[in-house]
Scaffold this active site. Sequence first.
Site, PDB file in Angstrom:
ATOM      1  CB  CYS A 185      -0.916  -0.037   1.218  1.00 42.93           C
ATOM      2  SG  CYS A 185      -1.799   1.507   1.525  1.00 42.93           S
TER       3      CYS A 185
ATOM      4  CB  CYS B 270       0.267   1.816   4.202  1.00 41.50           C
ATOM      5  SG  CYS B 270      -1.440   1.235   4.052  1.00 41.50           S
TER       6      CYS B 270
END
Length: 199
Positions: free
Chosen positions: A82, A85
């Site tokens: 991600c 993230c």
Amino acid sequence: MTANSPDSGSPSPQTPKASLSSRLRNFIIALVAIILGVALFLGLQTQTGSASLDAQAEESTPLEVAMSNGKPTLMEFYANWCTTCQAMAQDLGELKQQYTDSVNFVMLNVDNSKWLPEILNYRVDGIPHFVFLDAQGEAIAQTIGEQPRPVLEANLEALVADLPLPYTQGDGQVSTFKAPVSSSKTSPDDPRSHGSQVN
């Protein structure tokens, strides 16, 4: 010697063409080097982000401890792939240091089937997905997607003070995630289990 003799030092008719070809070749080499350098830099940034997420997950409060130690909790559902993230990892790491005495920071990797009950319970369908839990372990708010540091900090301040969180409707940039339909257990030997020790 005449002015047109080969020994006169005048350029041959092939020199301008050879020079143009040489310049073009050098330009292409330089362009390829720049492209490779940028690709290497971006690749290292992604690896650094993944390493940072792994390190933070290792240092995060175990879920079982967070649910029973009487402190409020910020739970993050994340994945190493991600990019959002990864982009938030530094800010979250700094906030964790700032609030370490008053807030549990829990990180649950969505690629680990161990967390499937939590993924389904909190209806995680995009990451990063943040769940704010009060001191009794009850979910009081959720946000999804990239959150600016001031927004996270304001929410953490309110969480610590047991006040309503000011920013819980924010939906920033998200990495799409779809939870597996069934919660059947996988064998630790199954390559999809991602190991039983992953957070």
